[in-house]
Design a protein around this motif. Structure first.
Motif, PDB file in Angstrom:
ATOM      1  N   ASN A  47       0.870  -1.182   0.000  1.00 43.06           N
ATOM      2  CA  ASN A  47       0.000   0.000   0.000  1.00 43.06           C
ATOM      3  C   ASN A  47       0.910   1.236   0.000  1.00 43.06           C
ATOM      4  O   ASN A  47       1.372   1.687   1.041  1.00 43.06           O
ATOM      5  CB  ASN A  47      -0.902  -0.007   1.242  1.00 43.06           C
ATOM      6  CG  ASN A  47      -1.915   1.127   1.224  1.00 43.06           C
ATOM      7  OD1 ASN A  47      -1.658   2.204   0.687  1.00 43.06           O
ATOM      8  ND2 ASN A  47      -3.069   0.892   1.832  1.00 43.06           N
ATOM      9  N   LYS A  49       0.251   4.317  -0.866  1.00 39.44           N
ATOM     10  CA  LYS A  49      -0.392   5.549  -0.403  1.00 39.44           C
ATOM     11  C   LYS A  49      -0.208   5.735   1.103  1.00 39.44           C
ATOM     12  O   LYS A  49       0.169   6.805   1.581  1.00 39.44           O
ATOM     13  CB  LYS A  49      -1.885   5.503  -0.760  1.00 39.44           C
ATOM     14  CG  LYS A  49      -2.553   6.854  -0.785  1.00 39.44           C
ATOM     15  CD  LYS A  49      -3.976   6.735  -1.331  1.00 39.44           C
ATOM     16  CE  LYS A  49      -4.641   8.096  -1.351  1.00 39.44           C
ATOM     17  NZ  LYS A  49      -6.049   7.992  -1.826  1.00 39.44           N
ATOM     18  N   GLU A  50      -0.456   4.659   1.853  1.00 44.57           N
ATOM     19  CA  GLU A  50      -0.349   4.744   3.317  1.00 44.57           C
ATOM     20  C   GLU A  50       1.004   4.258   3.832  1.00 44.57           C
ATOM     21  O   GLU A  50       1.232   4.231   5.039  1.00 44.57           O
ATOM     22  CB  GLU A  50      -1.488   3.938   3.960  1.00 44.57           C
ATOM     23  CG  GLU A  50      -2.866   4.504   3.626  1.00 44.57           C
ATOM     24  CD  GLU A  50      -3.976   3.739   4.336  1.00 44.57           C
ATOM     25  OE1 GLU A  50      -3.752   3.292   5.480  1.00 44.57           O
ATOM     26  OE2 GLU A  50      -5.059   3.596   3.725  1.00 44.57           O
ATOM     27  N   ARG A  51       1.875   3.857   2.906  1.00 48.89           N
ATOM     28  CA  ARG A  51       3.221   3.356   3.241  1.00 48.89           C
ATOM     29  C   ARG A  51       3.175   2.262   4.309  1.00 48.89           C
ATOM     30  O   ARG A  51       3.784   2.356   5.375  1.00 48.89           O
ATOM     31  CB  ARG A  51       4.136   4.508   3.685  1.00 48.89           C
ATOM     32  CG  ARG A  51       5.094   4.900   2.587  1.00 48.89           C
ATOM     33  CD  ARG A  51       6.062   5.960   3.036  1.00 48.89           C
ATOM     34  NE  ARG A  51       7.380   5.460   3.384  1.00 48.89           N
ATOM     35  CZ  ARG A  51       8.292   5.047   2.522  1.00 48.89           C
ATOM     36  NH1 ARG A  51       8.022   5.012   1.244  1.00 48.89           N
ATOM     37  NH2 ARG A  51       9.482   4.665   2.928  1.00 48.89           N
ATOM     38  N   LYS A  52       2.413   1.247   3.987  1.00 43.77           N
ATOM     39  CA  LYS A  52       2.374   0.079   4.869  1.00 43.77           C
ATOM     40  C   LYS A  52       2.233  -1.177   4.012  1.00 43.77           C
ATOM     41  O   LYS A  52       1.866  -1.096   2.838  1.00 43.77           O
ATOM     42  CB  LYS A  52       1.258   0.183   5.902  1.00 43.77           C
ATOM     43  CG  LYS A  52      -0.145   0.290   5.326  1.00 43.77           C
ATOM     44  CD  LYS A  52      -1.167   0.464   6.444  1.00 43.77           C
ATOM     45  CE  LYS A  52      -2.599   0.483   5.863  1.00 43.77           C
ATOM     46  NZ  LYS A  52      -3.610   0.618   6.915  1.00 43.77           N
ATOM     47  N   TRP A  68      -1.188  -5.695   9.007  1.00 43.68           N
ATOM     48  CA  TRP A  68      -0.466  -4.564   8.412  1.00 43.68           C
ATOM     49  C   TRP A  68       0.829  -4.318   9.187  1.00 43.68           C
ATOM     50  O   TRP A  68       0.829  -4.271  10.413  1.00 43.68           O
ATOM     51  CB  TRP A  68      -1.332  -3.312   8.407  1.00 43.68           C
ATOM     52  CG  TRP A  68      -2.460  -3.419   7.424  1.00 43.68           C
ATOM     53  CD1 TRP A  68      -3.769  -3.664   7.702  1.00 43.68           C
ATOM     54  CD2 TRP A  68      -2.362  -3.304   6.006  1.00 43.68           C
ATOM     55  NE1 TRP A  68      -4.509  -3.725   6.542  1.00 43.68           N
ATOM     56  CE2 TRP A  68      -3.664  -3.504   5.475  1.00 43.68           C
ATOM     57  CE3 TRP A  68      -1.314  -3.063   5.119  1.00 43.68           C
ATOM     58  CZ2 TRP A  68      -3.933  -3.460   4.112  1.00 43.68           C
ATOM     59  CZ3 TRP A  68      -1.588  -3.025   3.750  1.00 43.68           C
ATOM     60  CH2 TRP A  68      -2.880  -3.211   3.269  1.00 43.68           C
TER      61      TRP A  68
END
Length: 370
Positions: A47, A49-52, A68
């Motif tokens: 992911n 966008k959320e850097r996870k 996550w």
């Protein structure tokens, strides 16, 4: 309280089915033991966008659980399938990888054959095409026809001159044995053409390679699997090597085909004598260090290589092939638990060394250039 270093392991998965699950389970647990946060992930788990990352870890009693995880400081690449989604992610610049992208087997062989520092260890090798087998048989009484991408011992054909005839031995894609004799080189060429057509794996090509007389034991093939890895200081070091001995009459030594692993020093001392065995071992180690250095110069940062080495009946060492994502089961099969565990720990140790050194500067790694 100091935060744990975060190491990601990029691999193929489908649902909760992973390639090489036993090794990956051990790799994650080795990381935990060394005090790191380690998890598996694939290209579909990122992911940006959320850097996870949706990561996977082994459950007690088997299976995997997912949750996550934070963005990894360093990623170990164990992905073995060159699918487009993986290739895009690999070259995206999103992660700091412990190991750079590598090239196809034939290109690596060609690169090494053309480098003066290592060419003496490389048997004559060509991409298969019409007429090449007959041309090579004029120079070498023994040839191997094998896929240009690793296949675990499958689809490899051995061609040996026996008087005026030729013996062809090999295992097909399903590990089925083939063993026939033909009258002349023209018949060999025709038989190989059919073999290459039937045994082709996806779009891979085949190689025709100078055969080596590795019959150190009558009617068996024996070769050496050597593992060279970066240690916790980031320095190349030979973790271990073992002799793989094929089953009686087999064209390869591969463990998948029923071969067995035995101690290198004991085997070499018994075959070549107590004085020659250390010299052969030094030659194998020298080869490994020089090849690792040469390939790292070409491809960028690497962390481990598995070398398949042939020691011929005269005691001369030859490179058969090099694998940037090697297995290490040979040490477990040999009963050398200590070397096996070290072979699993070292990729994590090196990744931790990179993370601690602030390697998050995202070293620019070279893309494939050969």
């Amino acid at each position: 309280m100091r935060q744990k270093q975060v190491i990601g392991i990029l691999t193929w998965r489908e649902g909760q089915r992973f390639s090489e699950p036993d090794y990956l389970r051990r790799l994650v647990k080795a990381g935990w033991k060394l005090g790191a946060e380690v998890y598996l992930f694939s290209h579909q788990d990122v992911n940006t966008k959320e850097r996870k990352i949706k990561g996977f870890t082994p459950k007690v009693g088997g299976g995997w659980e997912s949750k996550w995880f934070p963005w990894p400081e360093v990623v170990i690449d164990r992905y073995r399938r060159r699918v487009p989604q993986y290739m895009r992610l690999r070259h995206s610049g999103l992660f700091d990888f412990a190991n750079s992208p590598f090239s196809k087997k034939w290109r690596v062989t060609k690169l090494l054959a053309e480098d003066q520092r290592v060419s003496r260890w490389v048997p004559e090798t060509h991409v298969y095409k019409k007429g090449k087998v007959m041309a090579m048989l004029r120079r070498h009484p023994l040839l191997y026809i094998k896929p240009g991408n690793g296949t675990g011992g499958r689809s490899i054909l051995k061609v040996a001159a026996v008087g005026k005839q030729y013996q062809l031995q090999g295992r097909d894609k399903q590990y089925g044995k083939h063993n026939i004799r033909v009258e002349n080189a023209v018949a060999v060429e025709n038989w190989v053409k059919r073999w290459v057509t039937k045994q082709r794996i996806s779009d891979g090509n085949f190689l025709v390679q100078q055969g080596l007389d590795l019959a150190l034991i009558p009617n068996r093939v024996a070769d050496v699997r050597l593992l060279i890895q970066k240690n916790e200081e980031g320095v190349w070091d030979v973790t271990g090597c073992a002799v793989r001995m094929g089953t009686s009459g087999s064209a390869t030594s591969n463990l998948h085909g029923g071969g067995k692993a035995i101690s290198f020093p004991q085997f070499m001392a018994k075959r070549f004598g107590e004085e020659s065995a250390p010299r052969i071992q030094r030659e194998c180690h020298t080869m490994a260090h020089q090849i690792a250095q040469t390939l790292e110069e070409k491809f960028g940062r690497m962390m481990e290589f598995g070398l398949d080495i042939g020691v011929d009946v005269s005691g001369r060492a030859w490179l058969i092939e090099v694998n940037p994502k090697p297995g290490r089961e040979v040490f477990r099969q040999m009963g050398d638990r200590k070397t096996y565990e070290l072979a699993i720990e070292r990729p994590i140790q090196f990744a931790l060394q990179l993370a601690k050194a602030g390697s998050g500067k995202q070293e620019k790694q070279r893309k494939e250039v050969v």
